[in-house]
Motif scaffolding. Sequence first.
Motif, PDB file in Angstrom:
ATOM      1  N   ALA A  82     -58.824  -4.503 -17.141  1.00 18.96           N
ATOM      2  CA  ALA A  82     -59.108  -4.534 -18.428  1.00 18.96           C
ATOM      3  C   ALA A  82     -57.883  -5.219 -19.067  1.00 18.96           C
ATOM      4  CB  ALA A  82     -58.988  -2.973 -18.916  1.00 18.96           C
ATOM      5  N   LEU A  83     -58.121  -5.895 -20.275  1.00 19.75           N
ATOM      6  CA  LEU A  83     -57.177  -6.253 -21.094  1.00 19.75           C
ATOM      7  C   LEU A  83     -56.968  -5.360 -22.508  1.00 19.75           C
ATOM      8  CD1 LEU A  83     -55.110  -8.080 -22.189  1.00 19.75           C
ATOM      9  CD2 LEU A  83     -56.858  -9.952 -22.528  1.00 19.75           C
ATOM     10  N   VAL A  84     -55.903  -4.779 -22.711  1.00 18.47           N
ATOM     11  CA  VAL A  84     -56.061  -3.786 -23.951  1.00 18.47           C
ATOM     12  C   VAL A  84     -54.960  -3.888 -24.611  1.00 18.47           C
ATOM     13  CG1 VAL A  84     -57.550  -2.153 -22.482  1.00 18.47           C
ATOM     14  CG2 VAL A  84     -54.874  -1.849 -22.569  1.00 18.47           C
ATOM     15  N   LEU A  85     -54.978  -3.296 -25.764  1.00 20.74           N
ATOM     16  CA  LEU A  85     -53.776  -3.163 -26.980  1.00 20.74           C
ATOM     17  C   LEU A  85     -52.977  -2.100 -26.805  1.00 20.74           C
ATOM     18  CD1 LEU A  85     -55.998  -4.545 -29.886  1.00 20.74           C
ATOM     19  CD2 LEU A  85     -53.876  -5.620 -29.097  1.00 20.74           C
ATOM     20  N   GLU A  86     -51.406  -2.143 -26.600  1.00 19.60           N
ATOM     21  CA  GLU A  86     -50.648  -1.412 -26.624  1.00 19.60           C
ATOM     22  C   GLU A  86     -50.385  -0.018 -25.995  1.00 19.60           C
ATOM     23  OE1 GLU A  86     -51.142  -0.359 -30.988  1.00 19.60           O
ATOM     24  OE2 GLU A  86     -48.976  -0.270 -31.330  1.00 19.60           O
TER      25      GLU A  86
END
Length: 330
Positions: free
Chosen positions: A262-266
């Motif tokens: 996964a590539l996620v924010l914050e």
Amino acid sequence: MNTSDSQPEIVAATPENIARAAQILRDGGLVAFPTETVYGLGAHALDAAAVARIYAAKGRPSYNPLIVHVVSVEGARRVVSNWPNAAQHLAQTFWPGPLTLVLPKNPEVPDEVSAGLATVGVRVPAHAVAQALLEAATIPIAAPSANRFMQLSPTRAVHVARGLSGFDLILDGGATGCGIESSVLDLSQAKPILLRPGAISRPQIEAVIGPIVLAAEASGTESRPAPGMLDRHYSPQTRALRFERRDQAQAFMASHSKRIGALVLETSLQSTLKHEIVLPRDAATYAQNLYEALHQLDAADCDFLLIEMPPNDEAWHGVRDRIRRATQQL
Ligand code: TXA
Ligand code: MG
């Protein structure tokens, strides 16, 4: 000249190696080099045979035009046949930098560069290595991103080396600064059209030349969509799915016991992921790291990649565009 499938040599972008690369380009060879956006695969823009080698190395279809890199406004004016005021104002504001202007082409520019179109895309790159190479070569350099057609763009020399072969030299200038490709603005039609969003945003452009049109809103004005507008593009090999809400991703993970990246924010999405990359909620930093993150995830031996969509606002327009092309909707 190396036109076989053998691996190109990677060398540090020292003045000596830049001089060597410039000579290779002048002699009709191909060199990969860093720009502030992504690495480009360059050829002498006025040498049709050299430009044809770019298409062969990339596996790029012949209808997909290339961007010509020049060292100055004067250089740009030599490859176009018309230089409107809008071009002058934009160049003064954003060059050197990640804005490509599409203008009627000078007949000296081979059809191989423009893919048979009557226009040519031109920009002055802001990267010191690209500038030094243009200075040393004293020719305009046609350069698409240095990846195979439809695959992830390279932001590091090693990405180029892994993805592409059949050319001469890679100048290693470290990781690129901006991380996604230039904004492409068509100034050859009645109204300016943003063909590809990038680091220079629509509001920034409009502050200089007034209202512009997005390619998606301008359908019917062109016979064929700009090649950068192909739906699937810049893609990892692993099946990649984008999501807007975390509950969608949670539901997917609950029903798929497979290896997921996964590539996620914050903040982290889940601790059981095979590989997770968390990027900050800052559009410039995110853009800088996007392709490296996708390259890493693609190499992590996952069955699926989940990509969290950043906010739907102007600052994220270019990033959202690249993620949309790299993924399918979850
Ligand atoms: O940041 C960048 O623009 C990088 C670096 C290397 O400069 N280059 C790059 O090139 O992204 P490439 O070939 O991957 O994408 C160029 C895009 C094409 O997809 C096409 O949409 C557009 O620029 N383009 C180039 N010439 C054009 C023309 N004459 N008319 C319409 N679109 C054009
Ligand atoms: Mg490309």
